[in-house]
Design a protein around this motif. Structure first.
Motif, mmCIF file in Angstrom:
data_model
loop_
_atom_site.group_PDB
_atom_site.id
_atom_site.type_symbol
_atom_site.label_atom_id
_atom_site.label_comp_id
_atom_site.label_asym_id
_atom_site.label_seq_id
_atom_site.Cartn_x
_atom_site.Cartn_y
_atom_site.Cartn_z
ATOM 1 N N ALA A 25 41.971 41.361 -59.119
ATOM 2 C CA ALA A 25 42.965 40.571 -58.959
ATOM 3 C C ALA A 25 43.594 40.656 -57.432
ATOM 4 O O ALA A 25 43.651 40.195 -56.502
ATOM 5 C CB ALA A 25 44.233 40.367 -59.596
ATOM 6 N N GLY A 26 43.823 42.240 -57.193
ATOM 7 C CA GLY A 26 44.434 42.541 -55.810
ATOM 8 C C GLY A 26 43.539 42.372 -54.933
ATOM 9 O O GLY A 26 43.874 41.880 -53.756
ATOM 10 N N GLY A 27 42.363 42.835 -55.306
ATOM 11 C CA GLY A 27 41.236 42.772 -54.100
ATOM 12 C C GLY A 27 40.926 41.499 -53.665
ATOM 13 O O GLY A 27 40.746 40.965 -52.409
ATOM 14 N N THR A 28 40.623 40.641 -54.504
ATOM 15 C CA THR A 28 40.394 39.037 -54.354
ATOM 16 C C THR A 28 41.412 38.438 -53.681
ATOM 17 O O THR A 28 41.343 37.772 -52.831
ATOM 18 C CB THR A 28 40.102 38.621 -55.729
ATOM 19 O OG1 THR A 28 39.087 38.927 -56.437
ATOM 20 C CG2 THR A 28 39.724 36.899 -55.329
ATOM 21 N N GLY A 29 42.773 38.638 -54.114
ATOM 22 C CA GLY A 29 44.163 38.352 -53.515
ATOM 23 C C GLY A 29 44.315 38.739 -52.115
ATOM 24 O O GLY A 29 44.498 37.976 -51.312
ATOM 25 N N GLY A 33 44.170 36.177 -49.258
ATOM 26 C CA GLY A 33 45.231 36.261 -48.401
ATOM 27 C C GLY A 33 45.087 36.600 -46.852
ATOM 28 O O GLY A 33 45.480 35.667 -45.789
ATOM 29 N N TYR A 34 44.086 37.256 -46.455
ATOM 30 C CA TYR A 34 43.940 37.773 -45.182
ATOM 31 C C TYR A 34 43.088 36.669 -44.690
ATOM 32 O O TYR A 34 43.464 36.274 -43.472
ATOM 33 C CB TYR A 34 42.570 38.913 -45.064
ATOM 34 C CG TYR A 34 42.320 39.418 -43.774
ATOM 35 C CD1 TYR A 34 42.949 39.753 -42.739
ATOM 36 C CD2 TYR A 34 40.816 38.953 -43.526
ATOM 37 C CE1 TYR A 34 42.494 39.971 -41.649
ATOM 38 C CE2 TYR A 34 40.211 39.325 -42.265
ATOM 39 C CZ TYR A 34 41.303 39.863 -41.507
ATOM 40 O OH TYR A 34 40.616 40.087 -39.857
ATOM 41 N N GLU A 35 42.329 35.923 -45.192
ATOM 42 C CA GLU A 35 41.422 34.565 -44.681
ATOM 43 C C GLU A 35 42.784 33.497 -44.288
ATOM 44 O O GLU A 35 42.486 32.929 -43.327
ATOM 45 C CB GLU A 35 40.530 33.974 -45.704
ATOM 46 C CG GLU A 35 39.169 34.959 -45.751
ATOM 47 C CD GLU A 35 38.711 35.258 -44.420
ATOM 48 O OE1 GLU A 35 38.532 34.092 -43.668
ATOM 49 O OE2 GLU A 35 38.201 36.244 -44.341
ATOM 50 N N TYR A 37 45.782 34.121 -43.693
ATOM 51 C CA TYR A 37 46.516 34.633 -42.625
ATOM 52 C C TYR A 37 45.895 34.379 -41.372
ATOM 53 O O TYR A 37 46.354 33.937 -40.279
ATOM 54 C CB TYR A 37 47.154 36.116 -42.605
ATOM 55 C CG TYR A 37 47.959 36.559 -41.545
ATOM 56 C CD1 TYR A 37 49.200 36.039 -41.387
ATOM 57 C CD2 TYR A 37 47.065 37.611 -40.635
ATOM 58 C CE1 TYR A 37 49.823 36.668 -40.184
ATOM 59 C CE2 TYR A 37 48.077 38.052 -39.804
ATOM 60 C CZ TYR A 37 49.078 37.520 -39.583
ATOM 61 O OH TYR A 37 50.006 38.261 -38.564
ATOM 62 N N ARG A 38 44.576 34.847 -41.290
ATOM 63 C CA ARG A 38 43.604 34.490 -40.116
ATOM 64 C C ARG A 38 43.755 33.095 -39.722
ATOM 65 O O ARG A 38 43.663 32.762 -38.525
ATOM 66 C CB ARG A 38 42.230 34.834 -40.574
ATOM 67 C CG ARG A 38 41.981 36.304 -40.084
ATOM 68 C CD ARG A 38 40.708 36.914 -39.955
ATOM 69 N NE ARG A 38 39.625 35.748 -39.596
ATOM 70 C CZ ARG A 38 38.440 35.630 -39.691
ATOM 71 N NH1 ARG A 38 38.042 36.586 -40.637
ATOM 72 N NH2 ARG A 38 37.567 34.753 -39.394
ATOM 73 N N TYR A 39 43.640 32.150 -40.844
ATOM 74 C CA TYR A 39 43.697 30.531 -40.508
ATOM 75 C C TYR A 39 45.058 30.326 -39.767
ATOM 76 O O TYR A 39 44.854 29.534 -38.872
ATOM 77 C CB TYR A 39 43.474 29.953 -41.529
ATOM 78 C CG TYR A 39 43.379 28.517 -41.505
ATOM 79 C CD1 TYR A 39 42.384 27.898 -40.965
ATOM 80 C CD2 TYR A 39 44.534 27.881 -41.924
ATOM 81 C CE1 TYR A 39 42.386 26.478 -40.937
ATOM 82 C CE2 TYR A 39 44.619 26.195 -41.845
ATOM 83 C CZ TYR A 39 43.389 25.523 -41.175
ATOM 84 O OH TYR A 39 43.698 24.323 -41.070
ATOM 85 N N SER A 40 46.065 30.831 -40.465
ATOM 86 C CA SER A 40 47.395 30.499 -39.985
ATOM 87 C C SER A 40 47.640 30.834 -38.384
ATOM 88 O O SER A 40 47.990 30.197 -37.589
ATOM 89 C CB SER A 40 48.512 30.992 -40.427
ATOM 90 O OG SER A 40 49.538 30.962 -40.108
ATOM 91 N N GLU A 76 56.091 34.906 -41.465
ATOM 92 C CA GLU A 76 56.530 34.223 -42.751
ATOM 93 C C GLU A 76 55.453 33.955 -43.535
ATOM 94 O O GLU A 76 55.306 34.189 -44.735
ATOM 95 C CB GLU A 76 57.383 32.973 -42.249
ATOM 96 C CG GLU A 76 58.670 33.294 -41.881
ATOM 97 C CD GLU A 76 59.456 31.944 -41.302
ATOM 98 O OE1 GLU A 76 59.078 30.832 -41.735
ATOM 99 O OE2 GLU A 76 60.474 32.242 -40.578
ATOM 100 N N VAL A 77 54.331 33.530 -43.146
ATOM 101 C CA VAL A 77 53.119 32.905 -43.771
ATOM 102 C C VAL A 77 52.541 34.210 -44.375
ATOM 103 O O VAL A 77 52.267 34.172 -45.715
ATOM 104 C CB VAL A 77 52.033 32.225 -42.868
ATOM 105 C CG1 VAL A 77 50.693 32.094 -43.636
ATOM 106 C CG2 VAL A 77 52.554 30.782 -42.454
ATOM 107 N N ARG A 78 52.575 35.411 -43.800
ATOM 108 C CA ARG A 78 51.831 36.502 -44.261
ATOM 109 C C ARG A 78 52.697 37.047 -45.257
ATOM 110 O O ARG A 78 52.342 37.690 -46.362
ATOM 111 C CB ARG A 78 51.869 37.469 -42.937
ATOM 112 C CG ARG A 78 51.047 38.906 -43.589
ATOM 113 C CD ARG A 78 51.429 39.966 -42.585
ATOM 114 N NE ARG A 78 52.768 40.189 -42.568
ATOM 115 C CZ ARG A 78 53.284 41.325 -41.802
ATOM 116 N NH1 ARG A 78 52.697 41.817 -40.818
ATOM 117 N NH2 ARG A 78 54.721 41.444 -41.938
#
Length: 196
Positions: A25-29, A33-35, A37-40, A76-78
């Motif tokens: 769950a941590g790895g997938t999350g 989350g990184y994807e 954040y990159r989009y944002s 804030e998004v991150r």
């Protein structure tokens, strides 16, 4: 109720499930989350580029303010993504930890009871009462154990009946009293586990 009947066994296997869940769950999350954040940040950069075309009309101070606001929004998004991931992992770990204890209890409880019953049979007690609770695992093992004890009782009763026949057959015959006493004693010892 005591759900930790065999704490070492239950915590070991529950811990393994919890660790694997936390890692997956941590790895997938983290990846998701990184994807996100990159989009944002990509969207923020596109907005700044569009505003940059109109920058001649905006003064430098206003453009810097817009850049700072965009960075704040990205942070804030991150932070929301990190909080969401951590919350999800904590909830999963707690839910699976609780579930693991309950599920292993349904195995350990019957195993514990079976261990006690095996000790009773080893001590000669062939009167085993009570089965497993509804919902417990190992029901088929419990039924096989009951069948085994019933077969042992039946065989013991047949052997007692054979001894009774021998005693009846020698009644009135001249048989050494010591031998008759030994046979009677053997019969009584064989009957004791059935009557206990």
């Amino acid at each position: 109720r005591n759900y930790l009947l065999d704490a070492r066994f239950q915590l070991k296997y529950t811990g393994m499930v919890v660790v694997v869940t936390a890692l997956v769950a941590g790895g997938t999350g983290t990846w998701l989350g990184y994807e996100a954040y990159r989009y944002s940040t990509g969207m923020s950069e596109m907005l700044l580029i569009q505003q940059g075309g109109a920058a001649e009309q905006l003064d430098d101070e206003l453009h810097a303010l817009m850049e700072e606001e965009s960075r704040q929004r990205d942070l804030e998004v991150r932070n929301q993504i990190v909080l969401g991931i951590v919350s999800l992992v904590v909830i999963l770990v707690l839910a699976l930890g609780f579930t693991g204890i309950v599920v292993t209890h349904k195995v350990v409880g019957p195993a514990y009871k079976l261990k006690l019953q095996l000790g009773d049979v080893a001590n000669g007690n062939l009167n085993i009462h009570g089965g497993f609770r509804k919902g417990d695992e190992l029901q088929d093992v419990g039924e096989a154990f009951k069948s085994m004890v019933t077969a042992l009782r039946d065989r013991q009763e047949e052997e007692i009946a054979d001894l009774e026949k021998i005693l009846e057959a020698v009644k009135g015959e001249e048989v050494d009293e010591g031998i008759l006493d030994q046979i009677n004693d053997l019969r009584d010892r064989m009957r004791a586990p059935l009557d206990a």
